[in-house]
Design a protein around this motif. Structure first.
Motif, PDB file in Angstrom:
ATOM      1  N   VAL A   1      28.554  33.435 -11.553  1.00 50.78           N
ATOM      2  CA  VAL A   1      29.343  33.466 -10.598  1.00 50.78           C
ATOM      3  C   VAL A   1      30.670  34.123 -11.181  1.00 50.78           C
ATOM      4  CG1 VAL A   1      30.527  31.409 -11.450  1.00 50.78           C
ATOM      5  CG2 VAL A   1      30.780  31.983  -8.774  1.00 50.78           C
ATOM      6  N   SER A   2      30.961  34.483 -12.367  1.00 45.54           N
ATOM      7  CA  SER A   2      31.908  35.190 -12.634  1.00 45.54           C
ATOM      8  C   SER A   2      32.165  36.814 -12.149  1.00 45.54           C
ATOM      9  CB  SER A   2      32.330  35.107 -14.148  1.00 45.54           C
ATOM     10  OG  SER A   2      32.834  33.541 -14.450  1.00 45.54           O
ATOM     11  N   PRO A   3      31.129  37.410 -12.549  1.00 50.58           N
ATOM     12  CA  PRO A   3      30.935  38.637 -12.259  1.00 50.58           C
ATOM     13  C   PRO A   3      30.944  39.027 -10.650  1.00 50.58           C
ATOM     14  CG  PRO A   3      28.806  38.174 -13.120  1.00 50.58           C
ATOM     15  CD  PRO A   3      29.723  37.073 -13.307  1.00 50.58           C
ATOM     16  N   VAL A   4      30.543  37.897  -9.903  1.00 52.34           N
ATOM     17  CA  VAL A   4      30.816  37.999  -8.452  1.00 52.34           C
ATOM     18  C   VAL A   4      32.265  37.945  -8.008  1.00 52.34           C
ATOM     19  CG1 VAL A   4      30.173  36.893  -6.213  1.00 52.34           C
ATOM     20  CG2 VAL A   4      28.423  37.288  -8.070  1.00 52.34           C
ATOM     21  N   ALA A   5      32.895  36.803  -8.628  1.00 56.58           N
ATOM     22  CA  ALA A   5      34.298  36.514  -8.526  1.00 56.58           C
ATOM     23  C   ALA A   5      34.983  37.746  -8.950  1.00 56.58           C
ATOM     24  CB  ALA A   5      34.688  35.289  -9.049  1.00 56.58           C
TER      25      ALA A   5
END
Length: 194
Positions: free
Chosen positions: A108-112
């Motif tokens: 989820v972090s790289p998407v965020a």
């Protein structure tokens, strides 16, 4: 065929794909296989780093491409997401470097981060260093502790394998039930307490 067999059979290709999709477990087994001599330590680190780096770049690009869609805008309004973005804004390089080391934040972090205004080149640079560090760390763990890992795996008999499987299935059921309850309660339930 178990995880170790997959890596032993498909070698560095399995390590490359697994490091991007699954993560630490595959990379630790890659270190174990390097210790057994299936492939070298250096190539194992490179395969794991490349797989992780490419997966994170894809997720970043998806976040960047779809950041203005209605679904992503709705998710960005959640208190937990906003808090994560505030942390990112205060420590952007540290956040980009460290997210892969925190369980549950890897995908989820790289998407965020892709939804922010951070430059793509900055993400590439920090992500490359982080992927190399992460891969070297977990391949080393598998390599250095290979005898201990093999001893534990060898002591597990069929009953223990079934017990581990049963616990995994039970955990999956609990997570599915929680997910279904949250969906029925509304998009922001469970996030209100954040």
């Amino acid at each position: 065929m178990n995880l170790a067999d997959l890596i032993a059979h498909y070698g560095l290709a399995a390590l490359f794909v697994g490091s991007g999709l699954e993560g630490e477990t595959v990379v630790v087994f890659g270190g174990l296989m390097a210790h057994r001599g299936f492939f070298g330590f250096g190539p194992a680190v490179l395969a794991a780093a490349a797989g992780s780096f490419i997966a994170d770049q894809i997720f970043f690009a998806l976040g960047r491409r779809y950041r203005d869609t209605r679904l992503v805008r709705r998710i960005r309004e959640r208190p937990g997401f906003r808090r994560a973005l505030r942390t990112f804004e205060r420590y952007p390089n540290l956040f980009i470097f460290g997210f892969r080391f925190v369980y549950g934040l890897r995908t989820v972090s790289p998407v965020a981060i892709g939804t922010t205004d951070v430059s793509a080149w900055r993400f590439v640079a920090v992500n490359a260093v982080a992927a190399c560090t992460w891969a070297a760390t977990f391949v080393s763990l598998g390599y250095l502790f290979s005898r201990s890992i093999e001893a534990v795996m060898g002591r597990l008999g069929p009953v223990e394998h079934w017990a581990i499987g049963a616990v995994g299935v039970a955990l999956l059921l609990v997570l599915l039930i929680r997910f279904a309850r949250r969906r029925r309660a509304g998009p922001l339930s469970g996030m209100e307490k954040d």
